[in-house]
Design a protein around this motif. Structure first.
Motif, PDB file in Angstrom:
ATOM      1  N   ASP A  88       0.362  -1.403   0.564  1.00 36.90           N
ATOM      2  CA  ASP A  88       0.050  -0.120  -0.140  1.00 36.90           C
ATOM      3  C   ASP A  88       0.841   1.167  -0.131  1.00 36.90           C
ATOM      4  OD1 ASP A  88      -2.749  -1.369   0.003  1.00 36.90           O
ATOM      5  OD2 ASP A  88      -2.974  -1.222   2.155  1.00 36.90           O
ATOM      6  N   VAL A  89       2.093   0.980   0.814  1.00 40.37           N
ATOM      7  CA  VAL A  89       3.065   2.473   1.086  1.00 40.37           C
ATOM      8  C   VAL A  89       3.266   2.745  -0.232  1.00 40.37           C
ATOM      9  CG1 VAL A  89       4.490   3.524   2.078  1.00 40.37           C
ATOM     10  CG2 VAL A  89       3.781   2.184   3.519  1.00 40.37           C
ATOM     11  N   SER A  90       3.938   1.665  -1.179  1.00 31.56           N
ATOM     12  CA  SER A  90       4.769   2.218  -2.581  1.00 31.56           C
ATOM     13  C   SER A  90       3.443   2.878  -3.670  1.00 31.56           C
ATOM     14  CB  SER A  90       5.578   1.330  -2.883  1.00 31.56           C
ATOM     15  OG  SER A  90       4.209  -0.196  -3.077  1.00 31.56           O
ATOM     16  N   ILE A  91       2.537   3.161  -3.492  1.00 29.38           N
ATOM     17  CA  ILE A  91       1.178   2.265  -4.785  1.00 29.38           C
ATOM     18  C   ILE A  91       1.018   3.915  -4.991  1.00 29.38           C
ATOM     19  CG2 ILE A  91      -1.088   3.083  -3.450  1.00 29.38           C
ATOM     20  CD1 ILE A  91      -0.409   0.750  -6.059  1.00 29.38           C
ATOM     21  N   THR A  92       1.526   5.135  -4.189  1.00 31.91           N
ATOM     22  CA  THR A  92       0.836   6.216  -4.259  1.00 31.91           C
ATOM     23  C   THR A  92       2.475   6.397  -5.918  1.00 31.91           C
ATOM     24  OG1 THR A  92       2.982   7.056  -2.749  1.00 31.91           O
ATOM     25  CG2 THR A  92       0.893   6.933  -2.467  1.00 31.91           C
ATOM     26  N   ILE A  93       3.018   5.818  -5.812  1.00 33.14           N
ATOM     27  CA  ILE A  93       4.029   6.489  -6.640  1.00 33.14           C
ATOM     28  C   ILE A  93       3.483   6.406  -8.264  1.00 33.14           C
ATOM     29  CG2 ILE A  93       6.357   5.481  -8.063  1.00 33.14           C
ATOM     30  CD1 ILE A  93       7.534   4.005  -5.606  1.00 33.14           C
ATOM     31  N   PHE A  94       2.685   5.241  -8.568  1.00 28.53           N
ATOM     32  CA  PHE A  94       1.933   5.717  -9.363  1.00 28.53           C
ATOM     33  C   PHE A  94       0.488   6.331  -9.623  1.00 28.53           C
ATOM     34  CE2 PHE A  94       0.994   1.417  -8.247  1.00 28.53           C
ATOM     35  CZ  PHE A  94      -0.782   1.940  -8.202  1.00 28.53           C
ATOM     36  N   LEU A 104      -3.292  -4.081 -12.723  1.00 30.81           N
ATOM     37  CA  LEU A 104      -2.879  -4.208 -11.751  1.00 30.81           C
ATOM     38  C   LEU A 104      -2.623  -5.557 -12.252  1.00 30.81           C
ATOM     39  CD1 LEU A 104      -3.371  -2.271  -9.343  1.00 30.81           C
ATOM     40  CD2 LEU A 104      -2.086  -1.627 -10.567  1.00 30.81           C
ATOM     41  N   LEU A 105      -1.481  -6.980 -11.459  1.00 33.51           N
ATOM     42  CA  LEU A 105      -1.577  -7.714 -11.580  1.00 33.51           C
ATOM     43  C   LEU A 105      -0.786  -8.735 -10.415  1.00 33.51           C
ATOM     44  CD1 LEU A 105       0.163  -8.353 -15.299  1.00 33.51           C
ATOM     45  CD2 LEU A 105      -2.117  -8.495 -14.454  1.00 33.51           C
ATOM     46  N   ARG A 106      -1.010  -9.263 -10.351  1.00 29.66           N
ATOM     47  CA  ARG A 106      -0.281  -9.987  -8.392  1.00 29.66           C
ATOM     48  C   ARG A 106      -0.363  -8.995  -7.532  1.00 29.66           C
ATOM     49  NH1 ARG A 106       4.110 -13.433 -10.023  1.00 29.66           N
ATOM     50  NH2 ARG A 106       5.216 -11.921  -9.445  1.00 29.66           N
ATOM     51  N   CYS A 107      -1.529  -8.301  -7.089  1.00 28.81           N
ATOM     52  CA  CYS A 107      -1.789  -6.902  -5.789  1.00 28.81           C
ATOM     53  C   CYS A 107      -1.926  -7.762  -4.471  1.00 28.81           C
ATOM     54  CB  CYS A 107      -3.026  -6.842  -6.061  1.00 28.81           C
ATOM     55  SG  CYS A 107      -2.510  -5.821  -7.480  1.00 28.81           S
ATOM     56  N   THR A 108      -1.163  -9.081  -4.636  1.00 32.88           N
ATOM     57  CA  THR A 108      -1.226  -9.486  -2.657  1.00 32.88           C
ATOM     58  C   THR A 108      -0.657  -9.203  -2.019  1.00 32.88           C
ATOM     59  OG1 THR A 108       0.812 -10.485  -3.065  1.00 32.88           O
ATOM     60  CG2 THR A 108      -0.940 -11.862  -4.119  1.00 32.88           C
ATOM     61  N   LEU A 109      -0.156  -8.328  -1.736  1.00 36.91           N
ATOM     62  CA  LEU A 109      -0.078  -7.074  -1.034  1.00 36.91           C
ATOM     63  C   LEU A 109      -0.466  -6.299  -0.473  1.00 36.91           C
ATOM     64  CD1 LEU A 109       3.816  -7.140  -0.603  1.00 36.91           C
ATOM     65  CD2 LEU A 109       1.838  -9.271   0.591  1.00 36.91           C
ATOM     66  N   PHE A 110      -1.834  -5.674  -1.230  1.00 38.45           N
ATOM     67  CA  PHE A 110      -2.709  -4.150  -1.259  1.00 38.45           C
ATOM     68  C   PHE A 110      -3.131  -5.038   0.023  1.00 38.45           C
ATOM     69  CE2 PHE A 110      -1.351  -3.299  -6.237  1.00 38.45           C
ATOM     70  CZ  PHE A 110      -0.029  -2.716  -5.438  1.00 38.45           C
ATOM     71  N   SER A 111      -4.210  -3.642   0.220  1.00 41.59           N
ATOM     72  CA  SER A 111      -5.291  -3.763   1.122  1.00 41.59           C
ATOM     73  C   SER A 111      -6.285  -3.454   0.203  1.00 41.59           C
ATOM     74  CB  SER A 111      -5.051  -3.455   2.175  1.00 41.59           C
ATOM     75  OG  SER A 111      -5.863  -1.957   1.853  1.00 41.59           O
ATOM     76  N   SER A 112      -7.789  -3.427   0.603  1.00 46.07           N
ATOM     77  CA  SER A 112      -8.740  -3.924  -0.336  1.00 46.07           C
ATOM     78  C   SER A 112      -8.895  -2.011  -0.597  1.00 46.07           C
ATOM     79  CB  SER A 112     -10.297  -3.859   0.442  1.00 46.07           C
ATOM     80  OG  SER A 112     -10.400  -3.911   1.842  1.00 46.07           O
ATOM     81  N   ILE A 114      -6.746   0.236  -0.802  1.00 46.57           N
ATOM     82  CA  ILE A 114      -5.663   1.260  -2.191  1.00 46.57           C
ATOM     83  C   ILE A 114      -6.416   1.445  -3.252  1.00 46.57           C
ATOM     84  CG2 ILE A 114      -4.691  -0.702  -2.608  1.00 46.57           C
ATOM     85  CD1 ILE A 114      -3.328   2.094  -1.662  1.00 46.57           C
ATOM     86  N   PHE A 115      -7.696   0.286  -3.555  1.00 50.01           N
ATOM     87  CA  PHE A 115      -8.618   0.839  -4.402  1.00 50.01           C
ATOM     88  C   PHE A 115      -8.924   2.273  -4.517  1.00 50.01           C
ATOM     89  CE2 PHE A 115      -7.608  -3.459  -4.291  1.00 50.01           C
ATOM     90  CZ  PHE A 115      -6.981  -3.966  -5.723  1.00 50.01           C
ATOM     91  N   THR A 116      -9.828   2.096  -3.823  1.00 49.36           N
ATOM     92  CA  THR A 116     -10.600   3.183  -3.314  1.00 49.36           C
ATOM     93  C   THR A 116      -9.369   4.206  -3.554  1.00 49.36           C
ATOM     94  OG1 THR A 116     -11.839   2.835  -1.302  1.00 49.36           O
ATOM     95  CG2 THR A 116     -11.618   4.917  -1.408  1.00 49.36           C
ATOM     96  N   ALA A 117      -8.434   4.455  -2.775  1.00 48.09           N
ATOM     97  CA  ALA A 117      -7.330   5.499  -3.115  1.00 48.09           C
ATOM     98  C   ALA A 117      -7.054   5.981  -4.664  1.00 48.09           C
ATOM     99  CB  ALA A 117      -6.233   5.146  -2.186  1.00 48.09           C
ATOM    100  N   ILE A 118      -6.836   4.814  -5.147  1.00 47.19           N
ATOM    101  CA  ILE A 118      -6.502   4.897  -6.800  1.00 47.19           C
ATOM    102  C   ILE A 118      -7.818   5.793  -7.256  1.00 47.19           C
ATOM    103  CG2 ILE A 118      -6.084   3.316  -8.918  1.00 47.19           C
ATOM    104  CD1 ILE A 118      -4.791   1.329  -7.324  1.00 47.19           C
ATOM    105  N   GLY A 119      -8.914   5.505  -7.127  1.00 47.52           N
ATOM    106  CA  GLY A 119      -9.738   6.097  -7.622  1.00 47.52           C
ATOM    107  C   GLY A 119     -10.141   7.380  -7.511  1.00 47.52           C
ATOM    108  N   GLU A 120      -9.549   7.914  -6.150  1.00 48.16           N
ATOM    109  CA  GLU A 120      -9.601   8.950  -5.569  1.00 48.16           C
ATOM    110  C   GLU A 120      -8.475  10.144  -6.791  1.00 48.16           C
ATOM    111  OE1 GLU A 120      -9.727   8.578  -1.923  1.00 48.16           O
ATOM    112  OE2 GLU A 120     -11.462   8.372  -1.317  1.00 48.16           O
TER     113      GLU A 120
END
Length: 127
Positions: A88-94, A104-112, A114-120
């Motif tokens: 989750d912490v690294s997601i803000t990079i993109f 996004l492929l193989r997102c096993t370390l992401f919490s649910s 994170i997808f709201t944050a991506i949308g926002e």
């Protein structure tokens, strides 16, 4: 044949010529060349900043590599990313305002959440 003329250094090559050479390389090769010298690092950064479609599904970059690839890129429209080594912490990079496609492929370390944050943070993603 020595690269860069008499001095043999990359610094003696015209920047446009070096950029032309680097534009022929893939992302993996660019990342491998970047640590060789300051000149290559700056030229690789410039080359990576002009890529509008990026497919990183063939390898799983860590946070440092992903940051190097995306840091100065303001034209990226489409990103495919193997997230196996990201959390989750690294997601803000993109997070990019101009991103319209994100795979996004193989997102096993992401919490649910994170997808709201991506949308926002990526309002132009295609739905």
């Amino acid at each position: 044949m020595m690269l860069g003329g008499r001095n043999g250094g990359l610094e003696s090559l015209p920047k446009e010529q070096l950029h032309e050479i680097l534009s022929k390389l893939g992302v993996m090769s660019l990342c491998s060349a970047s640590p060789v010298s300051r000149t290559l690092r700056l030229s690789v950064t410039r080359a990576l900043s002009t890529i509008s479609t990026l497919d990183l599904s063939e390898f799983s970059p860590d946070v440092q590599i992903l940051s190097q690839i995306l840091n100065d890129n303001i034209v990226l429209k489409s990103l495919t990313l193997d997230c196996w080594r990201l959390c989750d912490v690294s997601i803000t990079i993109f997070f990019r305002q101009h991103l319209v496609e994100l795979v996004l492929l193989r997102c096993t370390l992401f919490s649910s959440r994170i997808f709201t944050a991506i949308g926002e943070n990526c309002p132009n993603l295609r739905k």
